[in-house]
Motif scaffolding. Structure first.
Motif, PDB file in Angstrom:
ATOM      1  N   GLN A   1       0.828  -1.206   0.000  1.00 21.02           N
ATOM      2  CA  GLN A   1       0.000   0.000   0.000  1.00 21.02           C
ATOM      3  C   GLN A   1       0.863   1.256   0.000  1.00 21.02           C
ATOM      4  O   GLN A   1       0.552   2.240  -0.668  1.00 21.02           O
ATOM      5  CB  GLN A   1      -0.960   0.006   1.198  1.00 21.02           C
ATOM      6  CG  GLN A   1      -1.993   1.100   1.113  1.00 21.02           C
ATOM      7  CD  GLN A   1      -2.849   0.976  -0.146  1.00 21.02           C
ATOM      8  OE1 GLN A   1      -3.409  -0.085  -0.433  1.00 21.02           O
ATOM      9  NE2 GLN A   1      -2.946   2.051  -0.921  1.00 21.02           N
ATOM     10  N   HIS A   2       1.969   1.217   0.718  1.00 21.99           N
ATOM     11  CA  HIS A   2       2.903   2.350   0.730  1.00 21.99           C
ATOM     12  C   HIS A   2       3.440   2.612  -0.675  1.00 21.99           C
ATOM     13  O   HIS A   2       3.539   3.764  -1.105  1.00 21.99           O
ATOM     14  CB  HIS A   2       4.059   2.070   1.698  1.00 21.99           C
ATOM     15  CG  HIS A   2       5.114   3.116   1.691  1.00 21.99           C
ATOM     16  ND1 HIS A   2       4.994   4.315   2.360  1.00 21.99           N
ATOM     17  CD2 HIS A   2       6.312   3.157   1.066  1.00 21.99           C
ATOM     18  CE1 HIS A   2       6.067   5.043   2.150  1.00 21.99           C
ATOM     19  NE2 HIS A   2       6.894   4.362   1.372  1.00 21.99           N
ATOM     20  N   VAL A   3       3.785   1.554  -1.380  1.00 24.15           N
ATOM     21  CA  VAL A   3       4.281   1.697  -2.754  1.00 24.15           C
ATOM     22  C   VAL A   3       3.194   2.303  -3.640  1.00 24.15           C
ATOM     23  O   VAL A   3       3.436   3.267  -4.374  1.00 24.15           O
ATOM     24  CB  VAL A   3       4.769   0.341  -3.321  1.00 24.15           C
ATOM     25  CG1 VAL A   3       5.072   0.440  -4.801  1.00 24.15           C
ATOM     26  CG2 VAL A   3       5.992  -0.141  -2.551  1.00 24.15           C
ATOM     27  N   VAL A   4       1.980   1.773  -3.559  1.00 18.73           N
ATOM     28  CA  VAL A   4       0.866   2.279  -4.371  1.00 18.73           C
ATOM     29  C   VAL A   4       0.615   3.756  -4.069  1.00 18.73           C
ATOM     30  O   VAL A   4       0.382   4.566  -4.973  1.00 18.73           O
ATOM     31  CB  VAL A   4      -0.411   1.431  -4.137  1.00 18.73           C
ATOM     32  CG1 VAL A   4      -1.643   2.100  -4.723  1.00 18.73           C
ATOM     33  CG2 VAL A   4      -0.216   0.041  -4.717  1.00 18.73           C
ATOM     34  N   ASP A   5       0.678   4.127  -2.798  1.00 24.45           N
ATOM     35  CA  ASP A   5       0.401   5.511  -2.393  1.00 24.45           C
ATOM     36  C   ASP A   5       1.505   6.487  -2.793  1.00 24.45           C
ATOM     37  O   ASP A   5       1.245   7.684  -2.915  1.00 24.45           O
ATOM     38  CB  ASP A   5       0.210   5.590  -0.873  1.00 24.45           C
ATOM     39  CG  ASP A   5      -1.051   4.887  -0.398  1.00 24.45           C
ATOM     40  OD1 ASP A   5      -1.930   4.587  -1.242  1.00 24.45           O
ATOM     41  OD2 ASP A   5      -1.142   4.615   0.817  1.00 24.45           O
ATOM     42  N   ASN A   6       2.730   6.002  -2.989  1.00 21.57           N
ATOM     43  CA  ASN A   6       3.857   6.918  -3.171  1.00 21.57           C
ATOM     44  C   ASN A   6       4.531   6.889  -4.537  1.00 21.57           C
ATOM     45  O   ASN A   6       5.332   7.768  -4.836  1.00 21.57           O
ATOM     46  CB  ASN A   6       4.903   6.669  -2.085  1.00 21.57           C
ATOM     47  CG  ASN A   6       4.396   7.111  -0.735  1.00 21.57           C
ATOM     48  OD1 ASN A   6       4.383   8.289  -0.430  1.00 21.57           O
ATOM     49  ND2 ASN A   6       3.927   6.163   0.066  1.00 21.57           N
ATOM     50  N   VAL A   7       4.250   5.899  -5.339  1.00 22.74           N
ATOM     51  CA  VAL A   7       4.848   5.836  -6.676  1.00 22.74           C
ATOM     52  C   VAL A   7       3.845   6.437  -7.662  1.00 22.74           C
ATOM     53  O   VAL A   7       2.666   6.094  -7.627  1.00 22.74           O
ATOM     54  CB  VAL A   7       5.188   4.381  -7.056  1.00 22.74           C
ATOM     55  CG1 VAL A   7       5.661   4.288  -8.503  1.00 22.74           C
ATOM     56  CG2 VAL A   7       6.245   3.816  -6.122  1.00 22.74           C
ATOM     57  N   PRO A   8       4.306   7.350  -8.536  1.00 22.26           N
ATOM     58  CA  PRO A   8       3.383   7.937  -9.522  1.00 22.26           C
ATOM     59  C   PRO A   8       2.676   6.833 -10.327  1.00 22.26           C
ATOM     60  O   PRO A   8       3.279   5.843 -10.714  1.00 22.26           O
ATOM     61  CB  PRO A   8       4.299   8.766 -10.422  1.00 22.26           C
ATOM     62  CG  PRO A   8       5.488   9.077  -9.566  1.00 22.26           C
ATOM     63  CD  PRO A   8       5.659   7.897  -8.658  1.00 22.26           C
ATOM     64  N   LYS A   9       1.377   7.029 -10.545  1.00 20.41           N
ATOM     65  CA  LYS A   9       0.542   6.002 -11.196  1.00 20.41           C
ATOM     66  C   LYS A   9       1.076   5.586 -12.564  1.00 20.41           C
ATOM     67  O   LYS A   9       0.967   4.430 -12.938  1.00 20.41           O
ATOM     68  CB  LYS A   9      -0.902   6.504 -11.353  1.00 20.41           C
ATOM     69  CG  LYS A   9      -1.552   6.948 -10.051  1.00 20.41           C
ATOM     70  CD  LYS A   9      -1.734   5.803  -9.092  1.00 20.41           C
ATOM     71  CE  LYS A   9      -2.357   6.285  -7.791  1.00 20.41           C
ATOM     72  NZ  LYS A   9      -1.677   5.869  -6.601  1.00 20.41           N
ATOM     73  N   ASP A  10       1.677   6.542 -13.303  1.00 19.71           N
ATOM     74  CA  ASP A  10       2.188   6.206 -14.636  1.00 19.71           C
ATOM     75  C   ASP A  10       3.507   5.431 -14.579  1.00 19.71           C
ATOM     76  O   ASP A  10       4.009   4.974 -15.594  1.00 19.71           O
ATOM     77  CB  ASP A  10       2.331   7.466 -15.498  1.00 19.71           C
ATOM     78  CG  ASP A  10       3.342   8.452 -14.939  1.00 19.71           C
ATOM     79  OD1 ASP A  10       3.524   8.496 -13.696  1.00 19.71           O
ATOM     80  OD2 ASP A  10       3.945   9.189 -15.737  1.00 19.71           O
ATOM     81  N   GLN A  11       4.071   5.271 -13.371  1.00 20.13           N
ATOM     82  CA  GLN A  11       5.328   4.542 -13.222  1.00 20.13           C
ATOM     83  C   GLN A  11       5.154   3.236 -12.445  1.00 20.13           C
ATOM     84  O   GLN A  11       6.136   2.576 -12.107  1.00 20.13           O
ATOM     85  CB  GLN A  11       6.355   5.421 -12.497  1.00 20.13           C
ATOM     86  CG  GLN A  11       6.765   6.640 -13.287  1.00 20.13           C
ATOM     87  CD  GLN A  11       7.750   7.495 -12.516  1.00 20.13           C
ATOM     88  OE1 GLN A  11       8.429   7.021 -11.609  1.00 20.13           O
ATOM     89  NE2 GLN A  11       7.833   8.751 -12.879  1.00 20.13           N
ATOM     90  N   LEU A  12       3.927   2.888 -12.144  1.00 22.34           N
ATOM     91  CA  LEU A  12       3.674   1.703 -11.325  1.00 22.34           C
ATOM     92  C   LEU A  12       2.681   0.783 -12.015  1.00 22.34           C
ATOM     93  O   LEU A  12       1.615   1.211 -12.451  1.00 22.34           O
ATOM     94  CB  LEU A  12       3.114   2.121  -9.958  1.00 22.34           C
ATOM     95  CG  LEU A  12       2.729   0.988  -9.017  1.00 22.34           C
ATOM     96  CD1 LEU A  12       3.967   0.189  -8.590  1.00 22.34           C
ATOM     97  CD2 LEU A  12       2.012   1.544  -7.806  1.00 22.34           C
ATOM     98  N   LEU A  13       3.031  -0.472 -12.085  1.00 24.31           N
ATOM     99  CA  LEU A  13       2.118  -1.497 -12.579  1.00 24.31           C
ATOM    100  C   LEU A  13       1.834  -2.447 -11.425  1.00 24.31           C
ATOM    101  O   LEU A  13       2.740  -3.093 -10.904  1.00 24.31           O
ATOM    102  CB  LEU A  13       2.744  -2.273 -13.747  1.00 24.31           C
ATOM    103  CG  LEU A  13       1.956  -3.491 -14.219  1.00 24.31           C
ATOM    104  CD1 LEU A  13       0.612  -3.070 -14.813  1.00 24.31           C
ATOM    105  CD2 LEU A  13       2.765  -4.289 -15.225  1.00 24.31           C
ATOM    106  N   VAL A  14       0.604  -2.490 -11.002  1.00 27.04           N
ATOM    107  CA  VAL A  14       0.185  -3.480 -10.015  1.00 27.04           C
ATOM    108  C   VAL A  14      -0.269  -4.675 -10.847  1.00 27.04           C
ATOM    109  O   VAL A  14      -1.244  -4.584 -11.587  1.00 27.04           O
ATOM    110  CB  VAL A  14      -0.947  -2.939  -9.118  1.00 27.04           C
ATOM    111  CG1 VAL A  14      -1.406  -4.015  -8.143  1.00 27.04           C
ATOM    112  CG2 VAL A  14      -0.469  -1.700  -8.372  1.00 27.04           C
ATOM    113  N   PHE A  15       0.462  -5.755 -10.713  1.00 29.75           N
ATOM    114  CA  PHE A  15       0.367  -6.835 -11.688  1.00 29.75           C
ATOM    115  C   PHE A  15       0.385  -8.184 -11.000  1.00 29.75           C
ATOM    116  O   PHE A  15       1.137  -8.408 -10.061  1.00 29.75           O
ATOM    117  CB  PHE A  15       1.569  -6.689 -12.632  1.00 29.75           C
ATOM    118  CG  PHE A  15       1.733  -7.777 -13.631  1.00 29.75           C
ATOM    119  CD1 PHE A  15       0.836  -7.944 -14.676  1.00 29.75           C
ATOM    120  CD2 PHE A  15       2.809  -8.638 -13.548  1.00 29.75           C
ATOM    121  CE1 PHE A  15       1.007  -8.947 -15.610  1.00 29.75           C
ATOM    122  CE2 PHE A  15       2.995  -9.638 -14.490  1.00 29.75           C
ATOM    123  CZ  PHE A  15       2.084  -9.795 -15.514  1.00 29.75           C
TER     124      PHE A  15
END
Length: 145
Positions: free
Chosen positions: A53-67
């Protein structure tokens, strides 16, 4: 403490592991690497979820793939801006983290980490044996000396 403590890479990894979770999760030093044993699997799973959740909250959405690897090639390739392989090329998730591959990886790791020890011992013994054998051999004189 083991002999790994004398190898800079392993010494540094031990320090890093000790402080994992102390910044963004607010845990005590060593809690994730050692303290979880007393707290149980549920506590460890909670820390995993908190970290994600910390990663999701702090990494810009265009740079993160939840996969999830079960989703196959398409989400990953779309995120990377690449063409997905043909449908007949299966995603390798079934071959990467299964029990057999993890056991093989562990076996390979043990060979790499500990394999040099017998080789060093044998090489040292061979050098000592060869040097002692050379000392016992009388020097041969050439005819006429």
């Amino acid at each position: 403490s083991s002999f790994f403590g004398y190898i800079p890479l392993f010494r540094d990894l031990k320090i890093i592991r000790y402080f994992m979770g102390t910044t963004h999760l607010g845990l005590e030093p060593g809690a994730l690497t050692h303290g979880w044993r007393e707290k149980g699997d549920e506590w460890l799973a909670e820390q995993y979820e908190r970290h994600n959740q910390h990663v999701v909250d702090n990494v810009p959405k265009d740079q993160l793939l939840v996969f999830n690897v079960k989703e196959g090639w398409k989400p990953l390739c779309n995120f990377l801006g690449k063409e997905a392989p043909p449908d007949d090329k299966p995603f390798p998730h079934c071959q990467v983290n299964n029990a057999a591959s993890l056991k093989a990886l562990k076996k390979q790791f043990v060979r790499i980490v500990y394999g040099w020890i017998p080789m060093l011992a044998l090489s040292t013994a061979a050098v000592v044996w060869a040097s002692q054998r050379g000392e016992k051999r009388p020097s041969r004189l050439r005819p006429g000396n």
